[in-house]
Design a protein around this motif. Structure first.
Motif, mmCIF file in Angstrom:
data_model
loop_
_atom_site.group_PDB
_atom_site.id
_atom_site.type_symbol
_atom_site.label_atom_id
_atom_site.label_comp_id
_atom_site.label_asym_id
_atom_site.label_seq_id
_atom_site.Cartn_x
_atom_site.Cartn_y
_atom_site.Cartn_z
ATOM 1 N N LEU A 1 -42.229 -74.215 13.376
ATOM 2 C CA LEU A 1 -41.723 -73.734 14.659
ATOM 3 C C LEU A 1 -40.213 -73.549 14.614
ATOM 4 C CD1 LEU A 1 -43.619 -76.122 17.128
ATOM 5 C CD2 LEU A 1 -44.383 -73.903 16.240
ATOM 6 N N VAL A 2 -39.720 -72.629 15.441
ATOM 7 C CA VAL A 2 -38.297 -72.531 15.749
ATOM 8 C C VAL A 2 -38.163 -72.951 17.204
ATOM 9 C CG1 VAL A 2 -36.245 -71.091 15.814
ATOM 10 C CG2 VAL A 2 -38.060 -70.565 14.187
ATOM 11 N N LEU A 3 -37.561 -74.089 17.439
ATOM 12 C CA LEU A 3 -37.457 -74.613 18.799
ATOM 13 C C LEU A 3 -36.238 -74.012 19.474
ATOM 14 C CD1 LEU A 3 -38.465 -78.294 18.058
ATOM 15 C CD2 LEU A 3 -39.845 -76.541 19.170
ATOM 16 N N VAL A 4 -36.489 -73.001 20.260
ATOM 17 C CA VAL A 4 -35.426 -72.248 20.932
ATOM 18 C C VAL A 4 -35.786 -72.108 22.398
ATOM 19 C CG1 VAL A 4 -36.533 -70.068 20.258
ATOM 20 C CG2 VAL A 4 -34.133 -70.058 20.947
ATOM 21 N N LEU B 1 -42.520 -68.750 10.935
ATOM 22 C CA LEU B 1 -41.785 -69.564 11.910
ATOM 23 C C LEU B 1 -42.025 -69.000 13.307
ATOM 24 C CD1 LEU B 1 -38.978 -69.431 9.435
ATOM 25 C CD2 LEU B 1 -39.604 -71.656 10.354
ATOM 26 N N ALA B 2 -42.774 -69.742 14.109
ATOM 27 C CA ALA B 2 -43.173 -69.265 15.430
ATOM 28 C C ALA B 2 -42.250 -69.783 16.511
ATOM 29 C CB ALA B 2 -44.603 -69.713 15.733
ATOM 30 N N LEU B 3 -42.019 -68.954 17.531
ATOM 31 C CA LEU B 3 -41.307 -69.385 18.731
ATOM 32 C C LEU B 3 -42.338 -69.876 19.735
ATOM 33 C CD1 LEU B 3 -39.140 -67.579 17.324
ATOM 34 C CD2 LEU B 3 -38.346 -66.970 19.603
ATOM 35 N N PRO B 4 -42.317 -71.175 20.065
ATOM 36 C CA PRO B 4 -43.273 -71.678 21.050
ATOM 37 C C PRO B 4 -42.843 -71.329 22.471
ATOM 38 C CG PRO B 4 -41.904 -73.482 20.215
ATOM 39 C CD PRO B 4 -41.490 -72.234 19.485
#
Length: 221
Positions: free
Chosen positions: A51-54, A28-31
């Motif tokens: 993705l982790v949308l943060v 799970l990548a932070l864009p």
């Protein structure tokens, strides 16, 4: 330690994470910066990529200073850095305005990056959160707490570089941390890369296209 670029950092991090390959993790990548790092790990571990949308909630006059963070989900999760809010004299109204702006950017990214792409179910899985580095840890903490609500079997934080003090604060939030360099005099993430150019939307989309969503393996034993 100095990384050539995010891909180099990802390859080095993948070697440190190889023991998780047999446990069929979800990456799970932070864009945006975490996506090229995560791509290398995804390839080496033969894992699904999501993705982790943060988004960081920055102080209006100092946007790089995090007064909190917000994460996308069925219900948005907001983490406040109350010390920064009070120190900067930010009102509740101002905090809410900036928060709404960041939620709008999260929605833009969801549409642009993910479209109708199937999302990874992390429940009962080993989940590995990846970014290109950590500074204050505000966005990372928000991502961790949001993912905890999705009930992974195990939650791993993997980054190339982060200050030791920040990692100590995050230690109790995850099951394990894999970090290649933990300098005490940190400065900024970009100091540890020879090439730290900005990652744009097109690069994120191209990486996601290289790793299409696929059916999950059975939960790790």
């Amino acid at each position: 330690m100095l990384f050539q670029d995010r891909e180099d950092a990802g390859r080095q991090l993948a070697r440190a994470l190889v023991k998780y390959r047999s446990r069929h993790p979800v990456i799970l990548a932070l864009p945006r910066g975490g996506v090229p790092v995560a791509a290398e790990i995804t390839a080496q571990l033969e894992a699904p990529l999501d993705l982790v949308l943060v988004r960081k909630i920055g102080v209006p006059m100092q946007p790089e200073l995090a007064m909190g963070a917000v994460v996308d989900g069925e219900q948005s999760l907001i983490v406040r850095n109350q010390d920064v809010v009070e120190l900067a004299g930010v009102s509740e109204e101002t905090f809410d305005v900036v928060c709404r702006e960041e939620l709008a950017e999260i929605e833009r990214r969801r549409v642009r990056y993910l479209g109708d792409r199937a999302r990874s179910d992390v429940k009962g899985q080993v989940a590995i959160i990846v970014d290109d580095g950590i500074a204050t840890g505000a966005t990372t903490l928000a991502a961790i707490r949001a993912l905890r609500k999705r009930e992974p079997k195990e939650l791993i934080l993997a980054v190339p570089v982060a200050p030791l003090e920040t990692l100590q604060r995050l230690h109790t939030e995850v099951d394990a941390i894999v970090c290649l360099d933990t300098p005490r005099d940190f400065g900024a993430i970009g100091y540890y890369y020879r090439d730290f150019r900005q990652v744009d939307d097109d690069e994120v989309i191209a990486i996601l296209e290289r790793f299409p969503a696929r059916k999950m393996a059975a939960p790790a034993p």
